[in-house]
Design a protein around this motif. Structure first.
Motif: not given
Length: 1070
Positions: A839-840, A846-847, A854-856, A898-900
């Motif tokens: 996932i990392g 893909l940001q 990721l929300d799911e 650290s990402s969006d």
């Protein structure tokens, strides 16, 4: 006494008899007790060893008992550094002399138990060491009196048995007092060291001339008798006995030449004697003599003039020159009949020449005296041709004997070259030219060797030899580059030209030529890169390089030999070693084919046909899969769509997955696990599937054709998946499960051959066949749903999805939630770590496109991690698993922050889990038992403060402020995180001197500065007026700390803060 002797003898016999089980331990305990009391029981041991049989023939007690007696006497003598009392000494001395007289002078010298002879020599040596200086100064005189026998023309002048005893004894003494190898193997004992030095000095002072004279006299007498017996052609047994005496005599002489006066050992008498023995018919004598001369040469002398004189007196260069020529001629006459003994003699001569050369070189390098150096250089020049002859020897052991000398000679040339740019003198150039010829010849395999049918040890040995030869080649290259380049170029082009013109070329000559092309890039060291390595181009602007036709420019020497390599057709040579070296070479120099594109087709034809991918030799196929992949990967921009289609058609039938089930070494091993760990040929075949992906990706300008072709390739694999699921569900037959695993891996590697999905997507970008990859991903997911109980299938699926998503971007991310459900339906803890790493990787690639997935995903993932970490650790493995899981989880959370994607933690779906998550992270931050996780937790919180604690975060446009992302987060920072940070620093378990804990301290310093910079004046006032006073900080200290926190840069504050914490803790503890 008699009774005690009988008990001792019986105990020995029981101890060495395995059938005496019941009494064995009792016997060992008795013997141990006797040995521990050796200061009282030595008479018992002495009596058992020397006592004669009542009949007067032989010894009374059995050999085993007598051997054990000697061991006990060793214990009595060894580590004795004080004189024996007079009665004890006299008893031992008289018994030993009487024993030697009866057993060696008049008896058979222990012929029935020869092992006792060596043991007695050692015991007598230990007795000598503790009595010679003060109690038995006539030791050698007494022994020498026993050596000479009555004069007789038909009998030897010296008693053979006593002579051999004497030789063994002197060898033992030299080993004890002068052999640094023996001394370094012992634990250093100052008293022993001093005693040995006194013995050595005493021998030098009073007996060295006597010892040397006796040894050399016996050797000379033996040499005369050997000559007489050889002339008579009779008495072969007598000759063997004399040879044995001379052999041991020379060994004895060699043992002491290093530590007694050189004027005794090198005389007008000894030098001719040694040279005569150096060419004696007896191999043993020749080897012993070469060792003696080597030790004479190696002897340290104070003045360089003395060493030079010694070398001149010996004239070894001329002697070795003659012997090398003689033995080489004999070697040629023997032909294929190998004589290991005679080869060992040539090896010994090589070692002797090597030491001679090194000693001469020392005179040149270390003692730059005008009266020494010119003569030493003359002597060096005399032996260099002999050195090359040894180096050219067909036996690698002999060849390598002179490597240290050659290395030193070349190092001297390199040093001279650094300070002088003058042309080489004729002698040096001639030597280097001859050396290059030898190096290149020695780099060849033996013609009779077959690398495909050799022991691994022999192959490694030859590779090691080539590596050494390469070192010498590099040295010559440093001295005179053109000489090396031209020599290699001439040999390579000559070999390829001969082969191309139909002249017979032996396989080892062909392999050497191709190997030299392979290493030419390392040899030439032109400093250029890319196309400029292979052709001479003018300076070309970067934006014009794609328009240049490089084939119009002349080739460099490297380019020339690569062109000759391809055009010669050497790839068709009927020997595996030549063909494989060809493949290794063309794969190494992919940039060459960018300037000579006409060479691509013949190279690929060789790789694809029976020489490579279709070879009947599985090891050739295995290696060629990789080399073919490397060649295609590096040259893909020069492969046309038409050629790509032809290649795919040519290798399509090779895409049948190879299944191998290894034999189990342990019946308890799981066959499926072992088959996945050891996949055999399939491991290399994966490169072929990746190459297929690369070739299909080259058709991007015709999307419909590309999609159709990819579908035609993956369809058989997808059908394989489907057909094996039902057969594999039972789990009894590993073949269907293994086939599913391999097929999923192959599909993943096809995706790996495509370019990574760009982010952001540039205008006009040609996407990979997304619909085909969606089908592939869906099929893999269905296979996982059916087979998720098998770890191998789960691992393969995760591998394949990582590569498919890297190729398709967000177009297949909708499958990740069901992927996680199936991956984690049955999982081992390590798989959870692998999944978080997966996932990392997707977050990085893909940001924002991963937000919905990721929300799911986050809620179920948190639940799995919480469940795992809540289970008690019952052992070391569990503890390590918990620790690794925590670290991977923290790494994932920090990547999110650290990402969006940080808003995913406060989304409608996940915001209810945020507070428990932060509390859990806070507990980790305070756990001093896991400093790595502590550090990561504070790093995570620092990022949280930057994202959620910012007073005025900007809107997406960057102009207008927007509301704080997480209102009230600052209270959590002030009420929980800041107190937690200081609680860690004041914890009794926290030690700032520990390297790992110091890292935590520095991360806390970072965190505190982030809080101050993010919250500004508010944070400053909080520290000054609220928090620090509540911790009973003095106002001055609090003000100083907050001022430093505000004003210092990060590096300065970290330094200040670490010192502040150290001093504060030391004041508290004191």
């Amino acid at each position: 006494m008699e009774q005690e002797i009988d008990r001792f003898v019986q105990a020995i016999l029981i101890a060495v008899d395995p059938s005496q089980v019941t009494l064995h331990q009792q016997a060992l305990e008795y013997l141990s007790n006797v040995q521990q009391n050796i200061h009282e029981t030595w008479r018992l041991a002495l009596t058992i060893f020397v006592e004669m049989d009542p009949s007067g023939h032989g010894r009374k007690y059995p050999p085993q008992a007598r051997f054990s007696s000697l061991r006990m006497l060793d214990e009595f003598f060894d580590n004795r550094f004080e004189p024996l009392d007079e009665e004890t000494f006299r008893t031992l001395q008289q018994s030993i002399i009487s024993y030697i007289q009866s057993e060696y002078v008049y008896g058979p010298a222990e012929s029935a138990a020869s092992f006792l002879r060596n043991k007695f020599s050692h015991t007598l040596t230990l007795f000598f060491l503790c009595t010679y200086v003060e109690q038995w100064p006539t030791f050698f005189t007494d022994l020498f009196s026993l050596v000479r026998v009555a004069e007789s023309s038909s009998q030897p002048k010296y008693n053979r048995h006593v002579a051999l005893l004497l030789f063994h004894l002197i060898l033992e003494i030299s080993g004890e007092v002068a052999d640094q190898t023996i001394k370094s193997a012992r634990t250093f004992n100052h008293i022993r060291h001093t005693r040995d030095a006194r013995v050595r000095d005493a021998v030098r002072g009073r007996d060295a001339p006597l010892i040397n004279e006796a040894v050399l006299t016996i050797i000379a007498d033996g040499a005369e008798r050997m000559a007489i017996l050889r002339e008579s052609d009779e008495e072969s047994k007598a000759l063997e006995e004399v040879v044995e005496v001379v052999d041991w005599g020379v060994r004895t002489f060699a043992s002491y030449v290093g530590w007694i006066d050189i004027n005794l050992t090198v005389t007008p008498t000894t030098v001719p004697l040694l040279f005569s023995l150096l060419s004696d018919p007896s191999l043993a004598i020749r080897l012993a003599t070469s060792s003696a001369l080597l030790r004479i040469l190696s002897k340290g002398l104070k003045e360089p003039e003395d060493k030079l004189q010694l070398i001149k007196v010996l004239s070894l260069g001329q002697v070795i020159d003659a012997l090398e020529s003689k033995t080489r001629e004999e070697q040629i006459q023997r032909g294929s009949d190998e004589d290991e003994g005679e080869e060992s003699y040539r090896e010994a001569l090589g070692k002797l020449l090597n030491v001679l050369g090194l000693e001469i070189t020392k005179l040149i390098d270390d003692y730059p005296k005008p009266e020494v150096v010119p003569e030493a250089k003359r002597l060096q020049n005399q032996i260099l041709p002999i050195m090359l002859r040894f180096m050219a020897d067909g036996y690698d052991d002999t060849c390598s004997t002179i490597f240290p000398l050659l290395q030193t000679v070349l190092a001297n040339y390199k040093r001279t070259r650094k300070v002088s740019s003058n042309p080489l003198d004729d002698a040096t150039r001639s030597f280097l030219t001859s050396l290059l010829d030898v190096i290149l010849q020695k780099m060849k395999w033996d013609m009779d060797d077959d690398p495909t049918d050799m022991d691994e040890e022999d192959i490694v040995a030859f590779d090691g030899l080539r590596k050494d030869l390469r070192t010498f080649l590099d040295s010559v290259l440093t001295i005179e580059p053109d000489l090396v380049i031209n020599s290699v170029r001439t040999l390579v082009l000559g070999t390829f030209s001969a082969y191309r013109n139909g002249i017979n070329v032996e396989w080892h000559d062909a392999e050497l030529a191709v190997y030299l092309v392979y290493i030419f890039g390392e040899i030439s060291k032109s400093g250029t890169k890319g196309r400029a390595t292979f052709c001479l181009t003018p300076a070309i602007p970067k934006d014009k390089k794609k328009e240049v036709n490089y084939s119009e420019y002349p080739l460099t020497p490297h380019g020339e030999i690569l062109l000759a390599l391809v055009q010669s057709g050497i790839s068709a040579y009927p020997h595996r070693a030549v063909v494989m070296q060809f493949f290794e070479t063309v794969a190494r120099y992919g940039d060459f084919f960018k300037i000579r594109k006409d060479c691509i087709m013949p190279t690929l034809q060789a790789m694809v046909d029976s020489r490579g991918l279709r070879s009947t030799d599985i090891s050739v196929r295995s290696r060629t899969y990789y080399l073919f992949h490397r060649f295609i990967r590096e040259g893909k921009n020069d492969i046309s769509p038409e050629l790509s289609l032809n290649l795919l058609d040519g290798i399509r039938d090779l895409l049948v997955i190879q299944i191998e089930v290894p034999k189990l070494e342990n019946p308890e091993d799981d066959p499926l696990t072992e088959a996945i760990k050891n996949p055999g040929l399939f491991d290399s075949q994966l490169y072929l599937f990746e190459t297929v992906g690369i070739l299909v990706s080259l058709l991007s300008k015709v999307p419909e054709q590309q999609a159709s072709l990819l579908l035609s390739i993956v369809t058989p694999l997808l059908e394989d998946l489907s057909s094996n699921i039902s057969a594999a569900k039972g789990g009894k037959d590993v073949i269907p499960i293994l086939r599913i695993h391999h097929t999923i891996m192959a599909l993943g590697n096809i995706a790996k051959g495509f370019p990574d999905y760009p982010c952001p997507v540039p205008e006009g970008y040609s996407f990979a066949p997304l619909e085909v990859f969606r089908q592939v991903a869906q099929a893999i997911l269905l296979s996982l749903e059916a087979m998720n109980v098998f770890k191998g299938v789960r691992d393969a699926t995760r591998y394949a999805f990582a590569r498919i998503i890297a190729t398709t971007g967000s177009n297949a991310t909708h499958l990740i939630p069901p992927l996680m459900v199936n991956l984690l339906a049955h999982f081992e803890p390590s798989e959870l770590i692998d999944f978080m790493n997966f996932i990392g990787l997707l977050i990085h690639k893909l940001q924002k496109d991963l937000f919905d997935v990721l929300d799911e995903l986050l809620g179920p993932l948190n639940a799995h991690i919480a469940q795992l970490l809540s289970q008690p650790a019952t052992g070391t493995d569990d503890t390590l698993t918990h620790t690794d899981t925590k670290r991977s989880y923290l790494t994932l959370l920090t990547s999110i922050m650290s990402s969006d994607l940080h808003d995913v933690l406060i989304s409608e779906r996940n915001k209810s889990a945020l507070e428990p998550l932060l509390e859990n992270m806070c507990q980790i931050a305070q756990d001093t038992s896991d400093t790595n996780s502590q550090k990561s937790a504070f790093s995570f919180f620092g990022r949280c403060v930057q994202v959620w604690g910012n007073l005025q975060p900007l809107s997406p446009g960057g102009n207008a402020p927007r509301p704080q992302a997480l209102p009230g987060f600052e209270r959590f920072v002030y009420e929980r995180l800041v107190p937690a940070a200081f609680a860690v620093l004041s914890s009794p378990q926290f030690n700032p001197k520990d390297g790992q804990m110091l890292m935590v301290l520095l991360e806390i310093a970072n965190f505190l500065q982030v809080v101050r910079k993010t919250r500004g004046t508010e944070a400053h006032e909080f520290f000054v007026t609220v928090f620090l006073p509540s911790q009973n900080w003095p106002p001055d200290t609090a003000l100083e700390f907050t001022t430093k926190l505000r004003d210092l840069d990060n590096k300065s504050f970290r330094k200040y803060f670490s010192e502040f914490v150290r001093v504060s803790r030391s004041q508290v503890t004191s």
